[in-house]
Design a protein around this motif. Structure first.
Motif, PDB file in Angstrom:
ATOM      1  N   GLY A 295       0.786  -1.226   0.000  1.00  0.00           N
ATOM      2  CA  GLY A 295       0.000   0.000   0.000  1.00  0.00           C
ATOM      3  C   GLY A 295       0.814   1.270   0.000  1.00  0.00           C
ATOM      4  O   GLY A 295       0.315   2.337   0.372  1.00  0.00           O
ATOM      5  N   ILE A 296       2.081   1.195  -0.428  1.00  0.00           N
ATOM      6  CA  ILE A 296       2.936   2.382  -0.449  1.00  0.00           C
ATOM      7  C   ILE A 296       2.750   3.096  -1.780  1.00  0.00           C
ATOM      8  O   ILE A 296       2.963   2.495  -2.845  1.00  0.00           O
ATOM      9  CB  ILE A 296       4.410   2.001  -0.257  1.00  0.00           C
ATOM     10  N   PRO A 297       2.374   4.366  -1.778  1.00  0.00           N
ATOM     11  CA  PRO A 297       2.148   5.069  -3.045  1.00  0.00           C
ATOM     12  C   PRO A 297       3.447   5.303  -3.792  1.00  0.00           C
ATOM     13  O   PRO A 297       4.508   5.491  -3.199  1.00  0.00           O
ATOM     14  CB  PRO A 297       1.507   6.396  -2.608  1.00  0.00           C
ATOM     15  N   ALA A 298       3.342   5.301  -5.118  1.00  0.00           N
ATOM     16  CA  ALA A 298       4.518   5.537  -5.957  1.00  0.00           C
ATOM     17  C   ALA A 298       4.809   7.028  -6.046  1.00  0.00           C
ATOM     18  O   ALA A 298       3.902   7.836  -6.238  1.00  0.00           O
ATOM     19  CB  ALA A 298       4.274   4.971  -7.353  1.00  0.00           C
ATOM     20  N   VAL A 299       6.073   7.388  -5.867  1.00  0.00           N
ATOM     21  CA  VAL A 299       6.486   8.783  -5.992  1.00  0.00           C
ATOM     22  C   VAL A 299       7.785   8.849  -6.789  1.00  0.00           C
ATOM     23  O   VAL A 299       8.580   7.915  -6.780  1.00  0.00           O
ATOM     24  CB  VAL A 299       6.697   9.457  -4.624  1.00  0.00           C
ATOM     25  N   THR A 300       7.978   9.952  -7.475  1.00  0.00           N
ATOM     26  CA  THR A 300       9.242  10.252  -8.139  1.00  0.00           C
ATOM     27  C   THR A 300       9.734  11.575  -7.592  1.00  0.00           C
ATOM     28  O   THR A 300       9.042  12.598  -7.709  1.00  0.00           O
ATOM     29  CB  THR A 300       9.064  10.337  -9.660  1.00  0.00           C
ATOM     30  N   LEU A 301      10.899  11.567  -6.983  1.00  0.00           N
ATOM     31  CA  LEU A 301      11.426  12.766  -6.344  1.00  0.00           C
ATOM     32  C   LEU A 301      12.475  13.433  -7.224  1.00  0.00           C
ATOM     33  O   LEU A 301      13.112  12.776  -8.046  1.00  0.00           O
ATOM     34  CB  LEU A 301      12.042  12.406  -4.990  1.00  0.00           C
ATOM     35  N   PRO A 302      12.664  14.757  -7.049  1.00  0.00           N
ATOM     36  CA  PRO A 302      13.688  15.447  -7.836  1.00  0.00           C
ATOM     37  C   PRO A 302      15.075  14.895  -7.535  1.00  0.00           C
ATOM     38  O   PRO A 302      15.360  14.481  -6.415  1.00  0.00           O
ATOM     39  CB  PRO A 302      13.560  16.904  -7.374  1.00  0.00           C
ATOM     40  N   GLY A 303      15.915  14.850  -8.550  1.00  0.00           N
ATOM     41  CA  GLY A 303      17.239  14.271  -8.359  1.00  0.00           C
ATOM     42  C   GLY A 303      18.362  15.275  -8.361  1.00  0.00           C
ATOM     43  O   GLY A 303      19.536  14.897  -8.277  1.00  0.00           O
TER      44      GLY A 303
END
Length: 484
Positions: free
Chosen positions: A247-255
């Motif tokens: 149940g962990i939401p998908a995220v894309t963080l700045p690199g």
């Protein structure tokens, strides 16, 4: 062919015997037998239409028999160190197809260490449920040491089998071995994940957030690896494969925004500090220095003095360090001085990243609490906002999934904390810092409101909508369960 032969019944009886009479031995060997549904799932994805299959730790033959029903008895091969289990596996295969001589089956299913038994052989598929057993309690030695080289001291035996299986499968073949979920992120499994990326790719994946093996609470997964395929997953990001199941939401963080390590020094203490402190800890010592354990840390809150805790196998209502005596002793004097500065204290693990600011530098951390000391004191509250930010927590929960003691818990080391990315939106970050400070200074009711607002603001600071599912996920997880 349905189950029900004498050999199948012998296999069932043998496993019941292990469960009832030899549970300790079974744990010591790391052997846990695989549910039929999981066997079917693996074979559906691993077996070729024709070809050969190996189970290098076959036990009583659950994978072998199921594979033989699809490919024929002559196609299956297996090994195990348990003589009785191998005998039963051979008998089950012979009863499945009596036209295959028992002598032939005995050459295909052998009593041996599966890490070394098949040198020079390759198969179209390598499947099974190898033993779960840390290298420090390994079940075999000698020649198998060659296949453990380059791995850490705590690499699980099952992961050693996974790496070895890559040598035993033909180009284009499939490896599908049951693994403890720690393989996703454990440091000592890193070389195994790298080997998979170098030799092929994970093309399918199974996991569960509940134990499925009788007699062990270990959570498990099955990475299905096709040799020669192009990797689509970073070997350090296998947790993303299992995150949806937890149940962990998908995220894309700045690199490219910098990391926590650019603004602070993150430090973990070890056994020397743990045992060295023990003689100087008292309960409620007047004028003593608070000792903050991991269980006393909640998001923007220290529960020291308001909740009991344990340290060095003793329970305390308000554990305090006799700082004068500790400094007179000398052994930990320098350590205490280094820790008694403005900092953040981060719990060893929790449902979210649990961090609290020690603005006055008046608390000492207890192992495994991590200290985050800002290079600039003005960054104390902004750093607290980062560690409480829902996208950062979801990122850490995904990347390090399986390393915690409980399913889905977030465990982040000092090194991993330092690598967490900073937000891109400076204005939202400033507002998040204000809310983090307000939350820590507030009473319980107001703190909940401030933290709820912070969740949306810091989600936006990382480029997501303030009402993104990540914020709601974090709000639900950061609430302390009743009675905790």
């Amino acid at each position: 062919m349905a189950r029900g032969t004498e050999a199948d019944e012998a296999a069932d009886a043998y496993e019941r015997h292990l469960a009832a009479r030899e549970r300790d031995r079974r744990r010591a060997q790391g052997s846990f037998y695989t549910p039929a549904e999981l066997v079917g799932w693996v074979l559906d994805r691993a077996l070729p239409t024709t070809g050969t299959v190996l189970d290098p730790a076959c036990g009583t033959g659950h994978f072998l028999v199921a594979a033989a029903r699809r490919l024929g008895v002559r196609a299956v091969h297996g090994s195990d160190l348990d003589i009785d289990a191998v005998r039963i596996a051979r008998q089950r295969l012979h009863e499945l197809d009596p036209s295959v001589p028992m002598a032939t089956i005995a050459q295909q299913v052998v009593v041996a260490d599966g890490l070394v038994a098949w040198e020079g052989r390759t198969f179209d598929a390598v499947v099974g449920n190898p033993p779960f057993l840390g290298q420090l309690r390994r079940r075999s030695a000698g020649q198998s040491e060659e296949h453990r080289r380059g791995l850490g001291a705590y690499t699980d035996t099952s992961a050693v089998f996974l790496r070895r299986a890559l040598d035993l499968v033909v180009p284009g073949g499939v490896v599908a071995l049951v693994q403890p979920i720690s393989v996703l992120a454990a440091r000592d499994a890193g070389p195994v994940r790298t080997a998979v990326a170098e030799r092929g790719a994970v093309t399918d994946f199974w996991c569960t957030d509940r134990p499925v093996f009788d007699g062990t609470p270990v959570l498990t997964c099955v990475p299905v690896v096709r040799a020669g395929a192009t990797p689509a997953t970073d070997p350090d990001s296998w947790g993303a494969l299992a995150a949806p199941g937890f149940g962990i939401p998908a995220v894309t963080l700045p690199g490219d925004t910098g990391t926590v390590g650019d603004l602070a020094t993150c430090t973990a203490d070890f056994r020397d500090q743990y045992y060295g402190l023990a003689p100087f800890v008292r309960d409620g010592l007047p004028g003593g220095t608070p000792l903050v354990t991991t269980g006393l840390i909640d998001p923007a809150e220290s529960r020291w003095g308001s909740a009991p805790t344990r340290f060095a196998r003793q329970q305390y209502d308000a554990p305090s360090v006799d700082l004068a005596a500790l400094r007179a002793d000398g052994a930990l004097a320098g350590w205490a001085t280094a820790r008694l500065v403005p900092k953040l204290l981060v719990a060893g693990q929790g449902r979210v990243i649990e961090a609290v600011a020690d603005e006055a530098g008046a608390w000492l951390p207890s192992v495994p609490v991590v200290s985050v000391v800002p290079h600039n004191r003005a960054d104390l509250w902004p750093l607290l906002a980062v560690l409480l930010a829902p996208p950062v927590v979801a990122h850490a929960a995904t990347r390090y999934l399986g390393t915690g003691l409980t399913p889905g818990s977030v465990k982040v080391s000092a090194r991993q904390l330092a690598a967490l990315p900073l937000p891109a939106d400076g204005g939202a970050w400033d507002e998040g810092a204000r809310l983090a400070e307000a939350a820590q200074r507030a009473d319980a009711t107001a703190r909940t409101a401030y933290l709820g607002e912070l969740a949306g603001v810091m989600t936006a600071a990382y480029g997501l909508p303030a009402d993104h599912e990540t914020a709601q996920w974090w709000r639900g997880r950061q609430q302390r369960p009743p009675g905790a």
